[in-house]
Design a protein around this motif. Structure first.
Motif, PDB file in Angstrom:
ATOM      1  N   TYR A 197    -101.865 -29.469  34.682  1.00 36.47           N
ATOM      2  CA  TYR A 197    -101.980 -28.333  34.027  1.00 36.47           C
ATOM      3  C   TYR A 197    -103.412 -28.103  34.147  1.00 36.47           C
ATOM      4  N   ASP A 198    -103.545 -26.694  34.513  1.00 41.85           N
ATOM      5  CA  ASP A 198    -105.085 -25.942  34.441  1.00 41.85           C
ATOM      6  C   ASP A 198    -105.278 -26.002  32.961  1.00 41.85           C
ATOM      7  N   VAL A 199    -104.262 -25.604  31.841  1.00 40.82           N
ATOM      8  CA  VAL A 199    -104.500 -25.276  30.703  1.00 40.82           C
ATOM      9  C   VAL A 199    -103.343 -25.929  30.052  1.00 40.82           C
ATOM     10  N   GLY A 200    -103.614 -26.600  28.952  1.00 38.51           N
ATOM     11  CA  GLY A 200    -102.483 -27.309  27.984  1.00 38.51           C
ATOM     12  C   GLY A 200    -102.852 -27.139  26.353  1.00 38.51           C
ATOM     13  N   PHE A 201    -101.485 -27.069  26.031  1.00 34.05           N
ATOM     14  CA  PHE A 201    -101.738 -27.070  24.252  1.00 34.05           C
ATOM     15  C   PHE A 201    -100.797 -28.055  23.848  1.00 34.05           C
ATOM     16  N   ILE A 278    -106.365 -25.476  18.672  1.00 27.22           N
ATOM     17  CA  ILE A 278    -106.010 -24.272  17.489  1.00 27.22           C
ATOM     18  C   ILE A 278    -105.798 -25.088  16.044  1.00 27.22           C
ATOM     19  N   HIS A 279    -106.642 -25.056  15.252  1.00 27.70           N
ATOM     20  CA  HIS A 279    -106.620 -25.614  13.926  1.00 27.70           C
ATOM     21  C   HIS A 279    -105.678 -24.843  13.104  1.00 27.70           C
ATOM     22  N   HIS A 280    -104.842 -25.781  12.297  1.00 32.48           N
ATOM     23  CA  HIS A 280    -103.806 -25.226  11.148  1.00 32.48           C
ATOM     24  C   HIS A 280    -104.710 -24.353  10.278  1.00 32.48           C
ATOM     25  N   GLU A 281    -104.085 -23.677   9.522  1.00 40.92           N
ATOM     26  CA  GLU A 281    -104.903 -22.701   8.713  1.00 40.92           C
ATOM     27  C   GLU A 281    -105.454 -23.557   7.379  1.00 40.92           C
ATOM     28  N   GLN A 282    -104.848 -24.666   7.188  1.00 39.34           N
ATOM     29  CA  GLN A 282    -105.166 -25.493   6.162  1.00 39.34           C
ATOM     30  C   GLN A 282    -106.820 -26.012   6.363  1.00 39.34           C
ATOM     31  N   SER A 283    -107.343 -25.921   7.612  1.00 39.27           N
ATOM     32  CA  SER A 283    -108.424 -26.268   8.017  1.00 39.27           C
ATOM     33  C   SER A 283    -109.375 -25.185   8.093  1.00 39.27           C
ATOM     34  N   PHE A 285    -112.915 -25.667   7.033  1.00 44.01           N
ATOM     35  CA  PHE A 285    -114.053 -26.146   7.487  1.00 44.01           C
ATOM     36  C   PHE A 285    -113.850 -27.350   8.450  1.00 44.01           C
ATOM     37  N   GLY A 286    -112.737 -28.104   7.843  1.00 48.67           N
ATOM     38  CA  GLY A 286    -112.597 -29.620   8.330  1.00 48.67           C
ATOM     39  C   GLY A 286    -111.965 -29.742   9.680  1.00 48.67           C
ATOM     40  N   LEU A 287    -111.816 -30.700  10.161  1.00 47.01           N
ATOM     41  CA  LEU A 287    -111.748 -30.782  11.677  1.00 47.01           C
ATOM     42  C   LEU A 287    -110.026 -31.502  11.884  1.00 47.01           C
ATOM     43  N   ASN A 288    -109.308 -31.219  12.718  1.00 47.48           N
ATOM     44  CA  ASN A 288    -108.188 -31.832  12.830  1.00 47.48           C
ATOM     45  C   ASN A 288    -108.280 -33.037  13.595  1.00 47.48           C
ATOM     46  N   PRO A 289    -107.238 -34.131  13.716  1.00 46.46           N
ATOM     47  CA  PRO A 289    -107.405 -35.217  14.661  1.00 46.46           C
ATOM     48  C   PRO A 289    -107.497 -34.895  15.835  1.00 46.46           C
ATOM     49  N   ARG A 290    -107.139 -33.696  16.577  1.00 44.70           N
ATOM     50  CA  ARG A 290    -106.984 -33.526  18.048  1.00 44.70           C
ATOM     51  C   ARG A 290    -108.290 -33.527  18.578  1.00 44.70           C
ATOM     52  N   VAL A 291    -109.427 -33.182  17.978  1.00 45.58           N
ATOM     53  CA  VAL A 291    -111.011 -32.930  18.047  1.00 45.58           C
ATOM     54  C   VAL A 291    -111.206 -34.372  18.636  1.00 45.58           C
ATOM     55  N   PHE A 292    -110.989 -35.321  17.703  1.00 40.96           N
ATOM     56  CA  PHE A 292    -111.193 -36.765  18.110  1.00 40.96           C
ATOM     57  C   PHE A 292    -110.457 -37.414  19.100  1.00 40.96           C
ATOM     58  N   ASP A 304    -111.394 -23.917  18.831  1.00 42.27           N
ATOM     59  CA  ASP A 304    -111.510 -22.948  17.937  1.00 42.27           C
ATOM     60  C   ASP A 304    -112.746 -23.275  16.956  1.00 42.27           C
ATOM     61  N   SER A 305    -113.778 -22.659  16.738  1.00 40.93           N
ATOM     62  CA  SER A 305    -115.096 -23.030  16.080  1.00 40.93           C
ATOM     63  C   SER A 305    -114.861 -23.148  14.587  1.00 40.93           C
ATOM     64  N   GLN A 306    -115.179 -24.335  14.061  1.00 36.64           N
ATOM     65  CA  GLN A 306    -115.195 -24.813  12.829  1.00 36.64           C
ATOM     66  C   GLN A 306    -116.597 -25.227  12.527  1.00 36.64           C
ATOM     67  N   ARG A 307    -116.963 -24.742  11.219  1.00 36.78           N
ATOM     68  CA  ARG A 307    -118.370 -25.357  10.666  1.00 36.78           C
ATOM     69  C   ARG A 307    -118.689 -27.044  10.790  1.00 36.78           C
ATOM     70  N   GLU A 308    -117.671 -27.686  10.619  1.00 37.86           N
ATOM     71  CA  GLU A 308    -117.934 -29.191  10.612  1.00 37.86           C
ATOM     72  C   GLU A 308    -118.355 -29.668  11.950  1.00 37.86           C
ATOM     73  N   LEU A 309    -117.757 -28.912  13.136  1.00 38.51           N
ATOM     74  CA  LEU A 309    -118.097 -29.256  14.235  1.00 38.51           C
ATOM     75  C   LEU A 309    -119.459 -29.351  14.765  1.00 38.51           C
ATOM     76  N   HIS A 310    -120.102 -28.698  14.087  1.00 38.44           N
ATOM     77  CA  HIS A 310    -121.562 -28.609  14.500  1.00 38.44           C
ATOM     78  C   HIS A 310    -122.225 -29.545  13.526  1.00 38.44           C
ATOM     79  N   SER A 311    -121.800 -30.489  12.761  1.00 36.66           N
ATOM     80  CA  SER A 311    -122.614 -31.468  12.102  1.00 36.66           C
ATOM     81  C   SER A 311    -122.425 -32.851  13.050  1.00 36.66           C
ATOM     82  N   TYR A 312    -121.406 -32.805  13.895  1.00 42.51           N
ATOM     83  CA  TYR A 312    -121.299 -33.941  14.781  1.00 42.51           C
ATOM     84  C   TYR A 312    -121.523 -33.802  16.470  1.00 42.51           C
ATOM     85  N   PHE A 313    -121.265 -32.795  16.880  1.00 39.40           N
ATOM     86  CA  PHE A 313    -121.363 -32.455  18.273  1.00 39.40           C
ATOM     87  C   PHE A 313    -122.233 -31.357  18.492  1.00 39.40           C
ATOM     88  N   GLU A 314    -122.619 -30.971  19.652  1.00 39.65           N
ATOM     89  CA  GLU A 314    -123.825 -30.025  20.137  1.00 39.65           C
ATOM     90  C   GLU A 314    -122.937 -29.135  21.245  1.00 39.65           C
TER      91      GLU A 314
END
Length: 374
Positions: A197-201, A278-283, A285-292, A304-314
């Motif tokens: 797949y070129d793109v997947g979800f 794509i994060h669930h609406e409950q997130s 600022f926090g990150l879903n497991p898929r990120v990791f 999709d940009s989440q505030r906490e991402l920038h605490s751990y990754f560049e």
């Protein structure tokens, strides 16, 4: 060849991991510092029957930190149903919840754990938590936002050690601590496969996602890209045909309408050039497991940009984010043409997750916070 069960596959993968030096090197600094004479602590894990491997991931993390584990699995229900229903239905719910709580109490008496580690805690009754507090150190991890967890407030107030994945919940639960989601490097890892797949979800069909996935489907169709959507879309297919027409492009790209095992999810990550997150609406600022998990599999994702991402990754180094649909489309076009850059970001993210964001890291944090039983 004999077909392996999911549990057998997990065991084999974990055996391989012990000999995998690329992973083993990250385990040396993730153990709680107990003396050599410290007695092994016993942990009882409590939660409903979740995906294959979830309890095993937690068990391995506790065992890595000098604990042994037993599991108490219960059905997916909650104690609030007792008060939200009437008549015979209320009596039935009361009997079910009472039965689960009584079984839990018997298991605590039998196993005599030092720690009781509870996921979400929706089945707990007030008298149960009062008893557990007398027997062990009780720890609650909310892996969903508090507004989505149906734990009773008077039960929550009686739990001393509460950890939340959503930073916004720190203001809602007095004394709670932040514990982000994480990954299991055994279940989510690089495997040799072709990019299908070129793109997947991968993810359930929540309302927020349907419109976005339909637009991505049309975008990929117009640009000649392959797009696969995987997850539980039963609610979507129950919609009237007239309403589903709004998502006609998405419907054509749903390739697996069911919950997937971690093995299947990991294979899809590895078969996909660009994984969309794509994060669930409950997130908030926090990150879903898929990120990791996607990073642990050493594959590329657009998040999709989440505030906490920038605490751990560049940005552009170990992750790539998007702020709206136009930005997402632009980055899909860019990264499909720049494979080396995709691979570099995926590799850097992978390195950080193996070092800082595995279950063994999270459990070490928990044990350091709650302390050792007297």
């Amino acid at each position: 060849m004999e077909k392996l069960t999911p549990q057998s596959r997990i065991c084999l993968l974990r055996a391989e991991m012990t000999e995998d030096k690329s992973i083993e090197q990250y385990k040396t600094d993730t153990t709680v510092n107990y003396s050599d004479h410290t007695q092994i602590k016993k942990v009882l894990l409590v939660g409903y029957g979740m995906y294959e491997g979830y309890f095993k991931s937690l068990s391995d993390a506790f065992e890595h930190n000098h604990c042994c584990c037993s599991h108490f699995r219960h059905e997916n229900t909650n104690a609030r149903k007792i008060f939200e229903t009437k008549g015979l239905r209320r009596i039935k719910n009361l009997l079910v919840i009472k039965s689960i709580n009584n079984k839990l109490l018997r298991e605590v008496d039998r196993y005599a754990p030092d720690y009781i580690f509870i996921i979400n805690g929706e089945i707990l009754l007030e008298e149960t938590i009062a008893y557990l507090n007398k027997q062990s150190i009780v720890i609650l991890w909310l892996i969903d936002g508090i507004d989505n967890v149906k734990i009773m407030n008077h039960v929550l107030d009686k739990i001393k050690h509460v950890f939340v994945f959503e930073p916004d919940d720190l203001n809602k639960i007095h004394g709670s601590k932040y514990l982000p989601q994480c990954a299991d490097a055994v279940l989510y890892r690089k495997v040799k496969t072709n990019k299908k797949y070129d793109v997947g979800f991968v993810g359930a069909g929540h309302e927020k996602r349907l419109g976005m996935l339909n637009e991505i489907s049309l975008f990929c169709l117009e640009n000649g890209y392959t797009f696969g959507v995987f997850g539980d879309y039963k609610t979507f297919f129950k919609k009237p045909a007239s309403e589903r027409k709004k998502y006609i492009h998405l419907e054509k790209n749903i390739e697996a309408n069911r919950k997937l095992t971690p093995f299947e999810v990991n294979e899809i990550f590895n078969q996909t050039k660009i994984n969309i997150n794509i994060h669930h609406e409950q997130s908030k600022f926090g990150l879903n497991p898929r990120v990791f998990e996607i990073m642990a599999s050493e594959n590329f994702q657009l998040i999709d940009s989440q505030r906490e991402l920038h605490s751990y990754f560049e940005e552009g180094i170990s992750m790539s984010t998007y702020v709206n649909m136009d930005d997402l489309k632009s980055k899909i076009l860019y990264y499909l043409k720049n494979e080396k850059e995709r691979d570099s970001i995926a590799s850097n993210g992978h390195e950080l997750v193996l070092r800082n964001h595995l279950y063994i890291n999270r459990i070490k944090t928990v044990l350091e916070n709650v302390g050792s039983p007297v």
